[in-house]
Design a protein around this motif. Structure first.
Motif, PDB file in Angstrom:
ATOM      1  N   GLU A   1       0.858  -1.181   0.000  1.00 34.19           N
ATOM      2  CA  GLU A   1       0.000   0.000   0.000  1.00 34.19           C
ATOM      3  C   GLU A   1       0.893   1.228   0.000  1.00 34.19           C
ATOM      4  N   GLY A   2       0.576   2.182  -0.840  1.00 36.08           N
ATOM      5  CA  GLY A   2       1.343   3.424  -0.883  1.00 36.08           C
ATOM      6  C   GLY A   2       0.995   4.212  -2.127  1.00 36.08           C
ATOM      7  N   LYS A   3       1.308   5.508  -2.107  1.00 36.13           N
ATOM      8  CA  LYS A   3       0.958   6.390  -3.214  1.00 36.13           C
ATOM      9  C   LYS A   3       1.990   6.383  -4.331  1.00 36.13           C
ATOM     10  N   ASP A   4       3.226   5.985  -4.037  1.00 34.71           N
ATOM     11  CA  ASP A   4       4.282   6.056  -5.042  1.00 34.71           C
ATOM     12  C   ASP A   4       5.179   4.825  -4.939  1.00 34.71           C
ATOM     13  N   PRO A   5       5.098   3.891  -5.899  1.00 34.25           N
ATOM     14  CA  PRO A   5       5.943   2.695  -5.832  1.00 34.25           C
ATOM     15  C   PRO A   5       7.428   3.018  -5.921  1.00 34.25           C
ATOM     16  N   ASN A   6       7.779   4.169  -6.507  1.00 38.50           N
ATOM     17  CA  ASN A   6       9.187   4.573  -6.578  1.00 38.50           C
ATOM     18  C   ASN A   6       9.758   4.838  -5.189  1.00 38.50           C
ATOM     19  N   ALA A   7       8.909   5.278  -4.272  1.00 40.79           N
ATOM     20  CA  ALA A   7       9.359   5.552  -2.913  1.00 40.79           C
ATOM     21  C   ALA A   7       9.890   4.285  -2.257  1.00 40.79           C
ATOM     22  N   LEU A   8       9.252   3.162  -2.545  1.00 39.69           N
ATOM     23  CA  LEU A   8       9.692   1.902  -1.963  1.00 39.69           C
ATOM     24  C   LEU A   8      11.086   1.528  -2.462  1.00 39.69           C
ATOM     25  N   VAL A   9      11.413   1.912  -3.689  1.00 35.18           N
ATOM     26  CA  VAL A   9      12.740   1.664  -4.245  1.00 35.18           C
ATOM     27  C   VAL A   9      13.760   2.633  -3.641  1.00 35.18           C
ATOM     28  N   GLY A  10      13.313   3.826  -3.207  1.00 35.51           N
ATOM     29  CA  GLY A  10      14.229   4.729  -2.522  1.00 35.51           C
ATOM     30  C   GLY A  10      14.163   6.192  -2.887  1.00 35.51           C
ATOM     31  N   LEU A  11      13.356   6.561  -3.900  1.00 34.56           N
ATOM     32  CA  LEU A  11      13.249   7.977  -4.266  1.00 34.56           C
ATOM     33  C   LEU A  11      11.816   8.276  -4.706  1.00 34.56           C
ATOM     34  N   PRO A  12      11.057   9.012  -3.885  1.00 31.19           N
ATOM     35  CA  PRO A  12       9.660   9.306  -4.212  1.00 31.19           C
ATOM     36  C   PRO A  12       9.550  10.315  -5.367  1.00 31.19           C
ATOM     37  N   LEU A  13       9.459   9.815  -6.583  1.00 32.17           N
ATOM     38  CA  LEU A  13       9.478  10.688  -7.763  1.00 32.17           C
ATOM     39  C   LEU A  13       8.256  11.588  -7.851  1.00 32.17           C
ATOM     40  N   ILE A  14       7.102  11.117  -7.403  1.00 30.63           N
ATOM     41  CA  ILE A  14       5.899  11.957  -7.456  1.00 30.63           C
ATOM     42  C   ILE A  14       6.095  13.198  -6.586  1.00 30.63           C
ATOM     43  N   LEU A  15       6.617  13.016  -5.382  1.00 33.67           N
ATOM     44  CA  LEU A  15       6.916  14.158  -4.507  1.00 33.67           C
ATOM     45  C   LEU A  15       8.011  15.034  -5.110  1.00 33.67           C
ATOM     46  N   LEU A  16       9.027  14.400  -5.705  1.00 42.14           N
ATOM     47  CA  LEU A  16      10.139  15.159  -6.261  1.00 42.14           C
ATOM     48  C   LEU A  16       9.690  16.066  -7.405  1.00 42.14           C
ATOM     49  N   VAL A  17       8.819  15.575  -8.276  1.00 43.01           N
ATOM     50  CA  VAL A  17       8.315  16.399  -9.379  1.00 43.01           C
ATOM     51  C   VAL A  17       7.623  17.647  -8.816  1.00 43.01           C
ATOM     52  N   ASP A  18       6.813  17.480  -7.764  1.00 44.46           N
ATOM     53  CA  ASP A  18       6.137  18.625  -7.133  1.00 44.46           C
ATOM     54  C   ASP A  18       7.156  19.611  -6.552  1.00 44.46           C
ATOM     55  N   MET A  19       8.179  19.078  -5.877  1.00 48.56           N
ATOM     56  CA  MET A  19       9.201  19.945  -5.272  1.00 48.56           C
ATOM     57  C   MET A  19       9.978  20.713  -6.337  1.00 48.56           C
ATOM     58  N   LEU A  20      10.334  20.047  -7.424  1.00 51.52           N
ATOM     59  CA  LEU A  20      11.079  20.705  -8.498  1.00 51.52           C
ATOM     60  C   LEU A  20      10.235  21.822  -9.117  1.00 51.52           C
ATOM     61  N   LYS A  21       8.945  21.574  -9.285  1.00 49.32           N
ATOM     62  CA  LYS A  21       8.057  22.618  -9.837  1.00 49.32           C
ATOM     63  C   LYS A  21       8.042  23.831  -8.913  1.00 49.32           C
ATOM     64  N   LYS A  22       8.007  23.592  -7.591  1.00 51.75           N
ATOM     65  CA  LYS A  22       8.004  24.717  -6.638  1.00 51.75           C
ATOM     66  C   LYS A  22       9.284  25.536  -6.742  1.00 51.75           C
ATOM     67  N   GLN A  23      10.366  24.908  -7.203  1.00 52.33           N
ATOM     68  CA  GLN A  23      11.640  25.611  -7.385  1.00 52.33           C
ATOM     69  C   GLN A  23      11.815  26.118  -8.817  1.00 52.33           C
ATOM     70  N   GLY A  24      10.744  26.018  -9.616  1.00 49.77           N
ATOM     71  CA  GLY A  24      10.792  26.540 -10.968  1.00 49.77           C
ATOM     72  C   GLY A  24      11.452  25.640 -11.994  1.00 49.77           C
ATOM     73  N   ILE A  25      11.618  24.358 -11.661  1.00 51.52           N
ATOM     74  CA  ILE A  25      12.241  23.410 -12.593  1.00 51.52           C
ATOM     75  C   ILE A  25      11.135  22.569 -13.235  1.00 51.52           C
ATOM     76  N   PRO A  26      10.867  22.785 -14.528  1.00 57.65           N
ATOM     77  CA  PRO A  26       9.841  21.970 -15.186  1.00 57.65           C
ATOM     78  C   PRO A  26      10.385  20.590 -15.532  1.00 57.65           C
ATOM     79  N   VAL A  27       9.581  19.569 -15.357  1.00 58.16           N
ATOM     80  CA  VAL A  27       9.986  18.224 -15.719  1.00 58.16           C
ATOM     81  C   VAL A  27       9.547  17.913 -17.149  1.00 58.16           C
ATOM     82  N   LEU A  28       8.385  18.411 -17.524  1.00 53.73           N
ATOM     83  CA  LEU A  28       7.885  18.187 -18.886  1.00 53.73           C
ATOM     84  C   LEU A  28       8.047  19.432 -19.736  1.00 53.73           C
TER      85      LEU A  28
END
Length: 194
Positions: free
Chosen positions: A167-194
């Motif tokens: 159970e969890g919102k991001d399977p990447n987090a289980l591997v070691g890096l929550p990419l869904i959270l990271l994309v949000d954080m990068l956007k807040k710092q003005g870094i577009p992913v797409l």
């Protein structure tokens, strides 16, 4: 547009591989910090503290960068499970997790070394382990050698065979890096992913 350099403060090949999925240029640096939990510290607190320390550890070398720090701690009941480092420790961890739920706390920090702004979030994944035999534990460890993974379970590899559900919102987090959270954080710092 000119974006600040992105730095991953981690020696984990798994975190590096996950970050590469975002197709953003980045550098890697070793954080070189002691990952021992502090007395009385909860698993969540340990992961939170260590992700921040890892991110801050690279600031002197990369004063203009956005630095990513991440740390994962597994919790079985009241017991923190870190990286086993040895075969014996991994056997002990996997025996103790058989048929039980384990919570994996993966903390993610994005530190702006230039202005000192720091964002930290925790992704939580709950995993139920199968009732595996001693032979299956030994077979898994021989094939996977997950001695640098919290809880000895490498879900992105053969370790998935140890798991009955998660159970969890991001399977990447289980591997070691929550990419869904990271994309949000990068956007807040003005870094577009797409």
């Amino acid at each position: 547009m000119n974006y600040p350099p992105l730095v991953l403060a981690s020696t984990s090949i798994y975190r590096k591989e996950l970050l590469e999925r975002l197709q953003i240029p980045f550098q890697v640096t070793a954080p070189g910090i002691d990952e021992t939990p502090l007395p009385g510290e909860s698993a969540l607190q340990t992961a939170h503290r260590l992700s921040r320390k890892k991110a801050q550890s690279a600031a002197a070398l990369h004063p203009e960068a956005l630095i990513i720090g991440s740390d994962q701690v597994a919790l079985l009941g009241e017991q923190q499970l870190g990286k086993p480092l040895t075969h014996e420790n991994a056997v002990h961890q996997l025996r103790s997790m058989r048929g039980k739920w384990v919570t994996f706390y993966t903390a993610l920090t994005l530190f702006n070394a230039k202005n000192g702004e720091m964002l930290t979030e925790i992704a939580e994944n709950r995993v139920q382990f199968r009732m595996v035999s001693e032979t299956e534990i030994e077979s898994y460890l021989r094939k996977e050698q997950p001695y640098n993974c919290a809880g000895s379970a490498k879900s992105e590899g053969l370790g998935i065979a140890l798991i009955s559900q998660m159970e969890g919102k991001d399977p990447n987090a289980l591997v070691g890096l929550p990419l869904i959270l990271l994309v949000d954080m990068l956007k807040k710092q003005g870094i577009p992913v797409l």
